[in-house]
Design a protein around this motif. Sequence first.
Motif, PDB file in Angstrom:
ATOM      1  N   ILE A 228    -109.405 -23.271 -55.411  1.00  0.00           N
ATOM      2  CA  ILE A 228    -110.322 -21.894 -55.824  1.00  0.00           C
ATOM      3  C   ILE A 228    -111.420 -21.861 -54.559  1.00  0.00           C
ATOM      4  O   ILE A 228    -112.060 -22.533 -54.112  1.00  0.00           O
ATOM      5  CB  ILE A 228    -110.939 -21.641 -56.835  1.00  0.00           C
ATOM      6  CG1 ILE A 228    -110.204 -21.577 -58.055  1.00  0.00           C
ATOM      7  CG2 ILE A 228    -112.283 -20.864 -56.924  1.00  0.00           C
ATOM      8  CD1 ILE A 228    -110.486 -21.336 -59.441  1.00  0.00           C
TER       9      ILE A 228
ATOM     10  N   SER B  78    -113.058 -14.604 -62.914  1.00  0.00           N
ATOM     11  CA  SER B  78    -113.954 -14.539 -61.727  1.00  0.00           C
ATOM     12  C   SER B  78    -113.298 -13.085 -61.068  1.00  0.00           C
ATOM     13  O   SER B  78    -114.265 -12.791 -59.849  1.00  0.00           O
ATOM     14  CB  SER B  78    -113.335 -15.770 -60.427  1.00  0.00           C
ATOM     15  OG  SER B  78    -112.110 -15.613 -60.437  1.00  0.00           O
TER      16      SER B  78
ATOM     17  N   LYS C 174    -110.894 -15.506 -44.574  1.00  0.00           N
ATOM     18  CA  LYS C 174    -110.732 -14.444 -45.456  1.00  0.00           C
ATOM     19  C   LYS C 174    -109.884 -13.379 -44.958  1.00  0.00           C
ATOM     20  O   LYS C 174    -109.742 -13.295 -43.816  1.00  0.00           O
ATOM     21  CB  LYS C 174    -111.774 -14.110 -46.569  1.00  0.00           C
ATOM     22  CG  LYS C 174    -112.928 -13.393 -45.514  1.00  0.00           C
ATOM     23  CD  LYS C 174    -114.128 -13.241 -46.200  1.00  0.00           C
ATOM     24  CE  LYS C 174    -114.014 -12.546 -47.501  1.00  0.00           C
ATOM     25  NZ  LYS C 174    -115.378 -12.533 -48.496  1.00  0.00           N
TER      26      LYS C 174
ATOM     27  N   GLY D 249    -112.918 -16.295 -51.859  1.00  0.00           N
ATOM     28  CA  GLY D 249    -112.756 -15.584 -52.923  1.00  0.00           C
ATOM     29  C   GLY D 249    -111.449 -15.271 -53.580  1.00  0.00           C
ATOM     30  O   GLY D 249    -111.078 -14.269 -53.948  1.00  0.00           O
ATOM     31  N   ILE D 250    -110.692 -16.340 -53.568  1.00  0.00           N
ATOM     32  CA  ILE D 250    -109.384 -16.495 -53.919  1.00  0.00           C
ATOM     33  C   ILE D 250    -109.022 -17.543 -55.023  1.00  0.00           C
ATOM     34  O   ILE D 250    -109.509 -18.709 -54.419  1.00  0.00           O
ATOM     35  CB  ILE D 250    -108.280 -16.009 -52.736  1.00  0.00           C
ATOM     36  CG1 ILE D 250    -108.603 -17.147 -51.762  1.00  0.00           C
ATOM     37  CG2 ILE D 250    -108.347 -14.641 -52.283  1.00  0.00           C
ATOM     38  CD1 ILE D 250    -107.656 -17.295 -50.514  1.00  0.00           C
TER      39      ILE D 250
ATOM     40  N   TYR E 240    -111.040 -12.826 -58.647  1.00  0.00           N
ATOM     41  CA  TYR E 240    -110.209 -13.302 -57.618  1.00  0.00           C
ATOM     42  C   TYR E 240    -108.881 -13.168 -57.843  1.00  0.00           C
ATOM     43  O   TYR E 240    -108.174 -13.440 -58.792  1.00  0.00           O
ATOM     44  CB  TYR E 240    -110.650 -14.887 -57.446  1.00  0.00           C
ATOM     45  CG  TYR E 240    -111.796 -15.307 -56.921  1.00  0.00           C
ATOM     46  CD1 TYR E 240    -112.982 -14.402 -56.616  1.00  0.00           C
ATOM     47  CD2 TYR E 240    -112.553 -16.442 -57.115  1.00  0.00           C
ATOM     48  CE1 TYR E 240    -114.059 -14.966 -56.347  1.00  0.00           C
ATOM     49  CE2 TYR E 240    -113.773 -17.145 -56.848  1.00  0.00           C
ATOM     50  CZ  TYR E 240    -114.730 -15.874 -56.672  1.00  0.00           C
ATOM     51  OH  TYR E 240    -115.577 -16.433 -56.259  1.00  0.00           O
ATOM     52  N   LYS E 241    -108.104 -12.825 -56.658  1.00  0.00           N
ATOM     53  CA  LYS E 241    -106.762 -12.621 -56.690  1.00  0.00           C
ATOM     54  C   LYS E 241    -106.305 -13.994 -56.878  1.00  0.00           C
ATOM     55  O   LYS E 241    -106.607 -15.014 -56.153  1.00  0.00           O
ATOM     56  CB  LYS E 241    -106.260 -11.743 -55.451  1.00  0.00           C
ATOM     57  CG  LYS E 241    -106.787 -10.429 -55.494  1.00  0.00           C
ATOM     58  CD  LYS E 241    -105.846  -9.742 -54.364  1.00  0.00           C
ATOM     59  CE  LYS E 241    -106.392  -8.271 -54.362  1.00  0.00           C
ATOM     60  NZ  LYS E 241    -105.948  -7.470 -53.221  1.00  0.00           N
TER      61      LYS E 241
ATOM     62  N   SER F 188    -107.890 -15.559 -62.993  1.00  0.00           N
ATOM     63  CA  SER F 188    -108.632 -14.441 -62.332  1.00  0.00           C
ATOM     64  C   SER F 188    -109.457 -13.518 -63.305  1.00  0.00           C
ATOM     65  O   SER F 188    -110.327 -12.928 -62.784  1.00  0.00           O
ATOM     66  CB  SER F 188    -107.278 -13.438 -61.939  1.00  0.00           C
ATOM     67  OG  SER F 188    -106.769 -14.134 -60.827  1.00  0.00           O
TER      68      SER F 188
ATOM     69  N   SER G  34    -114.758 -22.736 -50.080  1.00  0.00           N
ATOM     70  CA  SER G  34    -115.550 -21.352 -49.931  1.00  0.00           C
ATOM     71  C   SER G  34    -115.127 -20.901 -48.660  1.00  0.00           C
ATOM     72  O   SER G  34    -114.615 -21.815 -47.738  1.00  0.00           O
ATOM     73  CB  SER G  34    -116.844 -21.337 -50.014  1.00  0.00           C
ATOM     74  OG  SER G  34    -117.538 -22.222 -49.173  1.00  0.00           O
TER      75      SER G  34
ATOM     76  N   ASN H 200    -117.211 -11.472 -52.061  1.00  0.00           N
ATOM     77  CA  ASN H 200    -116.642 -10.091 -51.388  1.00  0.00           C
ATOM     78  C   ASN H 200    -117.307  -9.638 -50.506  1.00  0.00           C
ATOM     79  O   ASN H 200    -117.557  -8.203 -50.645  1.00  0.00           O
ATOM     80  CB  ASN H 200    -116.099  -9.151 -52.639  1.00  0.00           C
ATOM     81  CG  ASN H 200    -115.085  -9.887 -53.390  1.00  0.00           C
ATOM     82  OD1 ASN H 200    -114.050 -10.523 -52.854  1.00  0.00           O
ATOM     83  ND2 ASN H 200    -115.194  -9.843 -54.821  1.00  0.00           N
TER      84      ASN H 200
END
Length: 454
Positions: A411, A378, A62, A347-348, A380-381, A375, A344, A416
């Motif tokens: 995804i 969630s 990440k 978080g995007i 998420y960006k 987005s 995973s 975060n």
Amino acid sequence: MRKLRAATTVAGAAVLLASLGFAAGPGAQAGDTNSQDVIEYRVHDAYPKGEALESAGLEVVKRDGNDVIVVGDGNTGAQLERLGLRAEVSRHLQQAPWSAPSLAPGAAPQDETYYGGYHTVNAHYANMDAAASAHPDLATVVSYGQSWRKQQGQGGYDLKAVCITKKASGDCEQKPDSKKPRFLLQSQIHAREIATGEMSYKYINYLVNGYGKDSEVTKLLDTTEIWVVPIVNPDGVNIVQSGGNSPKLHRKNADFTDADLRQCGDSAGSQPGVDLNRNFGYHWESNTSKCDQTTSTSNGSADSEPETKALEQLWANLFGDHRADGPDDKPDANARGTALMLHSYAGIIILPWEYTHTTHTPSDAQFRAMGADMSKFSGYKAGQAGELLYDAAGGSDDLAYGKLGIASFTIELGDNGGSCDGFTPQFSCVDGTFWPYMQKTFNYLASKAPSPYK
């Protein structure tokens, strides 16, 4: 096709990183670690050069501002230090509280769990069978290939999917000219990303139990075929689940062809096998450093793994080919269907192209619009892999869109930096954190299947 700027030795990696503008730093502060610890390292000022770290055999999971997070073991800290990178231990990933599952004698295989509630491969398969048995008007289980171990006569698994729809004549056949558009959900291509499989497990049950009771589910299943592959990499998951209350953090498949792979161990930083999400043959790049987390092949070529080849054939069977292979070719007017691969824990939301972020797909505007919609569920960006983290060749979305024209996304679940981050979050995170917004995301992508590019 770009060639991988490979760095299979520390010295070569140091040259590569220096050439990309990494300045020598004081080195990683590894602390009191050992090779089996699961450790996050914060590498300072490393974005957007995460691809170079991956090429050096390191796993970037990440991004945080201009820093990137690398996951490995105690040896990873020493490697970062030898590369002259300014890094420090971010945290040790903690094991979640666990107790052995309480199974009554004769309990159904779908109740078989590990690590506090996560379902084994057999449980996932039993759950699909149970859905089809209880709801024959809705669910059909299919086998679409065999895992590497199964092909080698070393145990292993059939590769299985379930088609869920309100069945009419011709539904759930593996033919691209289906009456209904299709959404395909896939998870655990990286075996240790265990929360992703649970999203598929829950979605299967949500659909078959919700038909006729939930208006959104009923509308979807009346008009759409929803296909779910809960375990893309069952041999790898078998390795993970063999750890019980301490799941083995195996990422790749179980193709241990090369005798040298037996020297890799099986830690968070070094392990045998092939990374299936670097093996797909669209803008594929060779990485033959056998113990790296991102080993892209077992034989020097793309599509070397049975799991990869079988999944590509399933895509072709379900969606057909609706895009010419030129860089500026858009999917044709008959293109329909959507697909999602779960990972995973960054978080995007990742859009094609994954192999480069300096070039956009011909469908970039439509991808970004759908990414923005997702987005909202969630937080998420959304963006191309290199915009959010790093470029990565040989991934599922690039082949699905680039070769066939499928509107395909990735995804990465994440929290975060919260308590539900990591490859093995405690089981309560499945319901409490991830499922509420993933359920909405899945339904959204299924609703886009009729005309994703319009």
